[in-house]
Scaffold this active site. Sequence first.
Site, mmCIF file in Angstrom:
data_model
loop_
_atom_site.group_PDB
_atom_site.id
_atom_site.type_symbol
_atom_site.label_atom_id
_atom_site.label_comp_id
_atom_site.label_asym_id
_atom_site.label_seq_id
_atom_site.Cartn_x
_atom_site.Cartn_y
_atom_site.Cartn_z
ATOM 1 N N GLY A 13 -4.847 -1.764 4.644
ATOM 2 C CA GLY A 13 -3.995 -2.889 4.231
ATOM 3 C C GLY A 13 -4.650 -4.242 4.452
ATOM 4 N N ARG A 14 -5.187 -4.472 5.661
ATOM 5 C CA ARG A 14 -5.744 -5.806 5.955
ATOM 6 C C ARG A 14 -7.134 -5.988 5.362
ATOM 7 N NH1 ARG A 14 -4.751 -2.689 10.056
ATOM 8 N NH2 ARG A 14 -6.412 -1.838 11.341
ATOM 9 N N GLU A 45 -4.950 -6.856 14.570
ATOM 10 C CA GLU A 45 -4.441 -5.543 14.149
ATOM 11 C C GLU A 45 -5.571 -4.515 14.173
ATOM 12 O OE1 GLU A 45 -0.822 -4.856 11.398
ATOM 13 O OE2 GLU A 45 -2.534 -4.512 10.100
ATOM 14 N N LYS A 54 0.842 -1.200 0.000
ATOM 15 C CA LYS A 54 0.000 0.000 0.000
ATOM 16 C C LYS A 54 0.881 1.254 0.000
ATOM 17 C CE LYS A 54 -3.625 2.472 2.344
ATOM 18 N NZ LYS A 54 -4.587 2.614 3.403
ATOM 19 N N LYS A 111 9.198 -1.113 14.276
ATOM 20 C CA LYS A 111 9.753 -0.862 12.931
ATOM 21 C C LYS A 111 10.798 0.241 12.993
ATOM 22 C CE LYS A 111 5.558 -1.434 10.125
ATOM 23 N NZ LYS A 111 4.629 -0.709 9.274
ATOM 24 N N GLU A 116 10.572 -4.853 4.382
ATOM 25 C CA GLU A 116 10.667 -6.252 3.940
ATOM 26 C C GLU A 116 10.333 -6.366 2.448
ATOM 27 O OE1 GLU A 116 9.128 -5.077 6.586
ATOM 28 O OE2 GLU A 116 9.075 -6.508 8.255
ATOM 29 N N HIS A 139 -5.249 -33.375 17.522
ATOM 30 C CA HIS A 139 -4.220 -34.251 18.075
ATOM 31 C C HIS A 139 -3.077 -33.450 18.682
ATOM 32 C CE1 HIS A 139 -6.193 -37.752 16.284
ATOM 33 N NE2 HIS A 139 -6.516 -36.893 15.324
HETATM 34 O O1 F6P Z 1 3.087 -3.232 9.770
HETATM 35 C C1 F6P Z 1 1.717 -3.339 9.591
HETATM 36 C C2 F6P Z 1 1.295 -3.011 8.196
HETATM 37 O O2 F6P Z 1 1.229 -1.650 8.018
HETATM 38 C C3 F6P Z 1 -0.041 -3.674 7.874
HETATM 39 O O3 F6P Z 1 -1.117 -2.981 8.349
HETATM 40 C C4 F6P Z 1 0.037 -3.772 6.389
HETATM 41 O O4 F6P Z 1 -0.901 -4.676 5.892
HETATM 42 C C5 F6P Z 1 1.469 -4.226 6.210
HETATM 43 O O5 F6P Z 1 2.175 -3.532 7.213
HETATM 44 C C6 F6P Z 1 2.069 -3.967 4.870
HETATM 45 O O6 F6P Z 1 2.055 -2.619 4.529
HETATM 46 P P1 F6P Z 1 2.231 -2.165 3.026
HETATM 47 O O7 F6P Z 1 1.120 -2.741 2.247
HETATM 48 O O8 F6P Z 1 2.204 -0.673 3.045
HETATM 49 O O9 F6P Z 1 3.557 -2.690 2.554
#
Ligand code: F6P
Length: 506
Positions: free
Chosen positions: A250-251, A336, A191, A477, A197, A367
């Site tokens: 995002g979610r 979240e 987003k 972060k 990452e 199990h």
């Molecule tokens: O660290 C949390 C977060 O902001 C989530 O809410 C989001 O889905 C994810 O990181 C990834 O963010 P982006 O889509 O901006 O890379």
Amino acid sequence: MAEALSKLWGELESIEFPTLSELFAVPDRLSRYARDLELPGGLIRFDWAKTHLFADAERVLVRIAAAQNLVEKRRQLFEGETINNTEGRAAEHTAQRGVGSPASVVEAEALHERMQGLVEAIHEGLLGEVKSLIHIGIGGSALGPALAIDALAREGAKVAVHVVSNIDGCALEAAFKACDPATTLIAVASKTFTTTETMTNAASAIEWLSEGGVDDPYGRVIALTASPDKAVEWGVDDTRVLPFAESVGGRYSLWSSIGFPVALALGFDGFAAFLEGGAAIDRHFLETPLEENVVVRAAFADLVYTQALGCQTRAVFAYDERLTLLPDYLQQLEMESNGKRVTADGHLLDRPSAPVTWGGVGTDAQHAVFQLLHQGTHLIPVDFLAVKMPGHDLDPIHHKILLSNCFAQGAALMAGKASDDPARAYPGNRPSATILVDELNAATLGSLIAFHEHRTFVSAVMLGINPFDQFGVELGKAIAKQIDAGGGDGFDPSTEALLAAAGIGV
Ligand code: F6P
């Protein structure tokens, strides 16, 4: 107002909840608390009968809903008002499914058309031979695609999709091993287009393409983002940028261009069916009175457990291998969204917030962890999810055993079993809800996800939480970034020693 609300929560807490067996003594229990919805992908049964919800509790919850303006907040959500007040924006995931403010629905449709154009161009071979897609994203930009691909595209995918989220190079390396750079596209899903990452993995993917002999590696990248300028600046051709609106969280973003891998694997029709399945739940949630609303009922039961009966966790078990990733998806969605200690208007929350969502897949989990559910000292409400039609062609006995185990667990949790030997006694009166889907397809998966989104929203409104921000993820972060940049000394001795031991000390 705060005082009136506290009083209402106090009323809920002071209810003497009958046992589940006592509740089943009421003749219409099942017809009242189990409901079949005829949805675009088929029937889904929402059975909340084996929970402790009952009329007295619901009456109080309906009064809390009135005090917290649930109906008005629901309207605001669907009409694209600034419901995410701490970030000053709307939360318009439903507009992606065609249920929202007219302007946002039109915008979403146009962006979906753009995505459809690219998907069809790839299927028609206009970008050369494409056998695989490495989808790079994290959190909401990965969990949804991973779930949908695993649930719906185990076989017959038009393009094989590999979802990579972890910064641990082992994850990306595994995808590289499964793909040929000459026939692979990379989707960078973010987003913000700044997530460490994702951007680090994306840079390594460019290197891999380049080392694999691809002349124009950036030309093989498709960006899925609400920050199109950043994607172009990073090197993606603007014809390969599939934007989505900033107002899609995002979610909650699987419905937007973040769903590109789903459309690529299933075909755009499959993605459209997914949207339609979600929209049907939107309409149910929006148009059904609170007392009959399956979404509201689920949230009310969740609140009974967290707010009145002291439950700190909630478990979800998918009795279907294709839904293995559903608990992970729901964990982000719920934790979240609602794992907050302040209300939307900035006051300290004086009640428990979201339960810890956890779970697994049945029958495996039986199990491993069900011992605690049946005989442990915690009371843990459980959701079971099962699918009537099997996802395989093996002997039907597999599916019969799977489903009978699922239903047996709910029955055993509720009924328990007396024994003179305490170690062999089951207390029973342990709650569960069961969602039984006729057939797992794109539309029913869409319905399941939308159901959980709105369930989370209702709980948030009832508690006065803003479910659409996530400031809690920022501090860690920022510190990691400081360390990566070689700064950030002055940590506690334990952290300093760990950094030194790992050889990344400052
Ligand atoms: O660290 C949390 C977060 O902001 C989530 O809410 C989001 O889905 C994810 O990181 C990834 O963010 P982006 O889509 O901006 O890379």
